[in-house]
Design a protein around this motif. Structure first.
Motif, PDB file in Angstrom:
ATOM      1  N   ALA A  76       2.218  -1.247  -7.003  1.00 32.15           N
ATOM      2  CA  ALA A  76       2.732  -2.622  -6.967  1.00 32.15           C
ATOM      3  C   ALA A  76       2.346  -3.371  -8.235  1.00 32.15           C
ATOM      4  O   ALA A  76       3.161  -4.109  -8.807  1.00 32.15           O
ATOM      5  CB  ALA A  76       2.210  -3.351  -5.738  1.00 32.15           C
ATOM      6  N   LEU A  77       1.134  -3.186  -8.705  1.00 35.10           N
ATOM      7  CA  LEU A  77       0.662  -3.914  -9.888  1.00 35.10           C
ATOM      8  C   LEU A  77       1.231  -3.364 -11.196  1.00 35.10           C
ATOM      9  O   LEU A  77       1.216  -4.058 -12.214  1.00 35.10           O
ATOM     10  CB  LEU A  77      -0.864  -3.924  -9.936  1.00 35.10           C
ATOM     11  N   LEU A  78       1.749  -2.142 -11.171  1.00 35.46           N
ATOM     12  CA  LEU A  78       2.369  -1.599 -12.379  1.00 35.46           C
ATOM     13  C   LEU A  78       3.609  -2.398 -12.772  1.00 35.46           C
ATOM     14  O   LEU A  78       4.040  -2.363 -13.914  1.00 35.46           O
ATOM     15  CB  LEU A  78       2.735  -0.120 -12.182  1.00 35.46           C
ATOM     16  N   HIS A  79       4.163  -3.133 -11.833  1.00 34.36           N
ATOM     17  CA  HIS A  79       5.349  -3.948 -12.099  1.00 34.36           C
ATOM     18  C   HIS A  79       4.980  -5.353 -12.556  1.00 34.36           C
ATOM     19  O   HIS A  79       5.854  -6.197 -12.711  1.00 34.36           O
ATOM     20  CB  HIS A  79       6.246  -3.988 -10.863  1.00 34.36           C
ATOM     21  N   GLY A  80       3.699  -5.627 -12.729  1.00 28.71           N
ATOM     22  CA  GLY A  80       3.248  -6.924 -13.224  1.00 28.71           C
ATOM     23  C   GLY A  80       2.243  -7.571 -12.303  1.00 28.71           C
ATOM     24  O   GLY A  80       2.002  -7.110 -11.186  1.00 28.71           O
ATOM     25  N   ALA A  81       1.650  -8.652 -12.795  1.00 26.72           N
ATOM     26  CA  ALA A  81       0.632  -9.382 -12.035  1.00 26.72           C
ATOM     27  C   ALA A  81       1.238  -9.918 -10.743  1.00 26.72           C
ATOM     28  O   ALA A  81       2.416 -10.282 -10.699  1.00 26.72           O
ATOM     29  CB  ALA A  81       0.076 -10.522 -12.871  1.00 26.72           C
ATOM     30  N   ARG A  82       0.425  -9.968  -9.707  1.00 26.19           N
ATOM     31  CA  ARG A  82       0.871 -10.463  -8.404  1.00 26.19           C
ATOM     32  C   ARG A  82      -0.216 -11.295  -7.758  1.00 26.19           C
ATOM     33  O   ARG A  82      -1.396 -11.017  -7.915  1.00 26.19           O
ATOM     34  CB  ARG A  82       1.217  -9.309  -7.464  1.00 26.19           C
TER      35      ARG A  82
ATOM     36  N   ARG B 224       0.465  -8.736  -0.310  1.00 27.77           N
ATOM     37  CA  ARG B 224       0.493  -8.583   1.148  1.00 27.77           C
ATOM     38  C   ARG B 224       1.932  -8.394   1.627  1.00 27.77           C
ATOM     39  O   ARG B 224       2.199  -7.592   2.520  1.00 27.77           O
ATOM     40  CB  ARG B 224      -0.148  -9.794   1.798  1.00 27.77           C
ATOM     41  N   ASP B 225       2.874  -9.109   1.010  1.00 23.97           N
ATOM     42  CA  ASP B 225       4.281  -9.011   1.404  1.00 23.97           C
ATOM     43  C   ASP B 225       4.890  -7.655   1.060  1.00 23.97           C
ATOM     44  O   ASP B 225       5.721  -7.148   1.803  1.00 23.97           O
ATOM     45  CB  ASP B 225       5.106 -10.123   0.752  1.00 23.97           C
ATOM     46  N   VAL B 226       4.486  -7.058  -0.074  1.00 20.49           N
ATOM     47  CA  VAL B 226       5.060  -5.766  -0.451  1.00 20.49           C
ATOM     48  C   VAL B 226       4.339  -4.587   0.212  1.00 20.49           C
ATOM     49  O   VAL B 226       4.830  -3.468   0.162  1.00 20.49           O
ATOM     50  CB  VAL B 226       5.127  -5.559  -1.988  1.00 20.49           C
ATOM     51  N   ILE B 227       3.197  -4.859   0.828  1.00 19.33           N
ATOM     52  CA  ILE B 227       2.449  -3.824   1.560  1.00 19.33           C
ATOM     53  C   ILE B 227       2.191  -4.363   2.973  1.00 19.33           C
ATOM     54  O   ILE B 227       1.055  -4.671   3.338  1.00 19.33           O
ATOM     55  CB  ILE B 227       1.116  -3.467   0.867  1.00 19.33           C
ATOM     56  N   PRO B 228       3.229  -4.512   3.789  1.00 18.04           N
ATOM     57  CA  PRO B 228       3.097  -5.227   5.063  1.00 18.04           C
ATOM     58  C   PRO B 228       2.173  -4.589   6.093  1.00 18.04           C
ATOM     59  O   PRO B 228       1.647  -5.291   6.952  1.00 18.04           O
ATOM     60  CB  PRO B 228       4.535  -5.286   5.583  1.00 18.04           C
ATOM     61  N   GLU B 229       1.941  -3.302   6.027  1.00 18.59           N
ATOM     62  CA  GLU B 229       1.096  -2.641   7.029  1.00 18.59           C
ATOM     63  C   GLU B 229      -0.394  -2.764   6.731  1.00 18.59           C
ATOM     64  O   GLU B 229      -1.227  -2.416   7.549  1.00 18.59           O
ATOM     65  CB  GLU B 229       1.478  -1.167   7.133  1.00 18.59           C
ATOM     66  N   MET B 230      -0.736  -3.277   5.569  1.00 19.66           N
ATOM     67  CA  MET B 230      -2.127  -3.382   5.148  1.00 19.66           C
ATOM     68  C   MET B 230      -2.711  -4.722   5.596  1.00 19.66           C
ATOM     69  O   MET B 230      -2.082  -5.754   5.458  1.00 19.66           O
ATOM     70  CB  MET B 230      -2.186  -3.279   3.627  1.00 19.66           C
ATOM     71  N   THR B 231      -3.933  -4.687   6.096  1.00 20.08           N
ATOM     72  CA  THR B 231      -4.578  -5.925   6.526  1.00 20.08           C
ATOM     73  C   THR B 231      -5.104  -6.690   5.310  1.00 20.08           C
ATOM     74  O   THR B 231      -5.385  -6.106   4.259  1.00 20.08           O
ATOM     75  CB  THR B 231      -5.763  -5.642   7.474  1.00 20.08           C
TER      76      THR B 231
ATOM     77  N   ALA C  56      -3.994  -8.382 -11.836  1.00 15.66           N
ATOM     78  CA  ALA C  56      -3.228  -7.615 -12.816  1.00 15.66           C
ATOM     79  C   ALA C  56      -4.022  -6.377 -13.198  1.00 15.66           C
ATOM     80  O   ALA C  56      -5.249  -6.332 -13.040  1.00 15.66           O
ATOM     81  CB  ALA C  56      -2.948  -8.464 -14.049  1.00 15.66           C
ATOM     82  N   LEU C  57      -3.318  -5.395 -13.708  1.00 15.85           N
ATOM     83  CA  LEU C  57      -3.981  -4.193 -14.193  1.00 15.85           C
ATOM     84  C   LEU C  57      -4.565  -4.450 -15.572  1.00 15.85           C
ATOM     85  O   LEU C  57      -3.974  -5.154 -16.393  1.00 15.85           O
ATOM     86  CB  LEU C  57      -2.987  -3.031 -14.265  1.00 15.85           C
ATOM     87  N   THR C  58      -5.709  -3.870 -15.820  1.00 16.96           N
ATOM     88  CA  THR C  58      -6.309  -3.871 -17.148  1.00 16.96           C
ATOM     89  C   THR C  58      -5.652  -2.738 -17.945  1.00 16.96           C
ATOM     90  O   THR C  58      -4.813  -1.992 -17.410  1.00 16.96           O
ATOM     91  CB  THR C  58      -7.820  -3.614 -17.047  1.00 16.96           C
ATOM     92  N   ASP C  59      -6.052  -2.572 -19.195  1.00 12.18           N
ATOM     93  CA  ASP C  59      -5.563  -1.430 -19.971  1.00 12.18           C
ATOM     94  C   ASP C  59      -5.900  -0.121 -19.257  1.00 12.18           C
ATOM     95  O   ASP C  59      -5.085   0.799 -19.200  1.00 12.18           O
ATOM     96  CB  ASP C  59      -6.169  -1.422 -21.377  1.00 12.18           C
ATOM     97  N   LYS C  60      -7.097  -0.068 -18.711  1.00 14.41           N
ATOM     98  CA  LYS C  60      -7.533   1.120 -17.973  1.00 14.41           C
ATOM     99  C   LYS C  60      -6.619   1.369 -16.774  1.00 14.41           C
ATOM    100  O   LYS C  60      -6.236   2.506 -16.494  1.00 14.41           O
ATOM    101  CB  LYS C  60      -8.980   0.911 -17.497  1.00 14.41           C
ATOM    102  N   GLY C  61      -6.231   0.311 -16.074  1.00 13.18           N
ATOM    103  CA  GLY C  61      -5.338   0.442 -14.932  1.00 13.18           C
ATOM    104  C   GLY C  61      -3.924   0.816 -15.335  1.00 13.18           C
ATOM    105  O   GLY C  61      -3.291   1.673 -14.715  1.00 13.18           O
ATOM    106  N   ARG C  62      -3.412   0.193 -16.407  1.00 14.20           N
ATOM    107  CA  ARG C  62      -2.057   0.511 -16.886  1.00 14.20           C
ATOM    108  C   ARG C  62      -1.979   1.945 -17.371  1.00 14.20           C
ATOM    109  O   ARG C  62      -0.920   2.567 -17.324  1.00 14.20           O
ATOM    110  CB  ARG C  62      -1.629  -0.460 -17.973  1.00 14.20           C
ATOM    111  N   ASP C  63      -3.100   2.484 -17.814  1.00 18.41           N
ATOM    112  CA  ASP C  63      -3.130   3.868 -18.277  1.00 18.41           C
ATOM    113  C   ASP C  63      -2.851   4.854 -17.140  1.00 18.41           C
ATOM    114  O   ASP C  63      -2.546   6.012 -17.382  1.00 18.41           O
ATOM    115  CB  ASP C  63      -4.484   4.163 -18.931  1.00 18.41           C
ATOM    116  N   LEU C  64      -2.927   4.394 -15.913  1.00 20.95           N
ATOM    117  CA  LEU C  64      -2.595   5.232 -14.754  1.00 20.95           C
ATOM    118  C   LEU C  64      -1.089   5.276 -14.485  1.00 20.95           C
ATOM    119  O   LEU C  64      -0.648   5.970 -13.579  1.00 20.95           O
ATOM    120  CB  LEU C  64      -3.307   4.697 -13.497  1.00 20.95           C
ATOM    121  N   GLY C  65      -0.299   4.558 -15.259  1.00 28.20           N
ATOM    122  CA  GLY C  65       1.139   4.477 -15.031  1.00 28.20           C
ATOM    123  C   GLY C  65       1.835   5.820 -14.951  1.00 28.20           C
ATOM    124  O   GLY C  65       2.621   6.072 -14.028  1.00 28.20           O
ATOM    125  N   GLU C  66       1.571   6.703 -15.893  1.00 25.80           N
ATOM    126  CA  GLU C  66       2.211   8.025 -15.878  1.00 25.80           C
ATOM    127  C   GLU C  66       1.763   8.839 -14.671  1.00 25.80           C
ATOM    128  O   GLU C  66       2.555   9.574 -14.084  1.00 25.80           O
ATOM    129  CB  GLU C  66       1.898   8.782 -17.167  1.00 25.80           C
TER     130      GLU C  66
END
Length: 118
Positions: free
Chosen positions: A35-41, A47-54, A86-96
């Motif tokens: 979800a965060l790979l598509h930008g900050a949320r 919560r809306d894009v992951i409705p089953e998660m508490t 938002a993802l950091t550089d370290k987090g965005r590096d997980l994109g692939e």
């Protein structure tokens, strides 16, 4: 000993790899990252894009990812206060990696009893 691809078979258990898989493989973490790979949320958007998660689980996972330096929390002093993740550089590096896992899931993961793959 290495196999034909150059993989060191004797080091099949690598502590760094194991730690990474355990972190990313925790329940709901992959979905949050995707979800965060598509930008900050904002929290409510996630919560809306992951409705089953508490809310409790989402908070816990976001805190864990923040502690690992994968997610950053931005607080804007508006009224009401806005909090975005938002993802950091370290987090965005997980994109692939996330994209590859998504492609694998599309091809092989069975949903509702369907058989996928060749």
């Amino acid at each position: 000993m290495t196999d034909d691809s150059g993989f060191d078979v004797d080091r099949a258990f690598c502590p760094d790899y194991h730690r990474a898989v355990e972190l990313i493989g925790r329940r709901w973490t992959g979905v949050i990252l995707r979800a965060l790979l598509h930008g900050a949320r904002r929290f409510s958007e996630m919560r809306d894009v992951i409705p089953e998660m508490t809310d409790k689980m989402l908070s816990a996972r976001l805190r864990e990812l923040e502690a690992e330096g994968i997610v950053v929390r931005h607080v804007t002093a508006d009224i009401p206060v806005r909090v975005e993740y938002a993802l950091t550089d370290k987090g965005r590096d997980l994109g692939e990696t996330i994209a590859a896992l998504s492609a694998w899931a599309d091809r092989w993961a069975a949903v509702e009893g369907t058989q996928n793959g060749p």
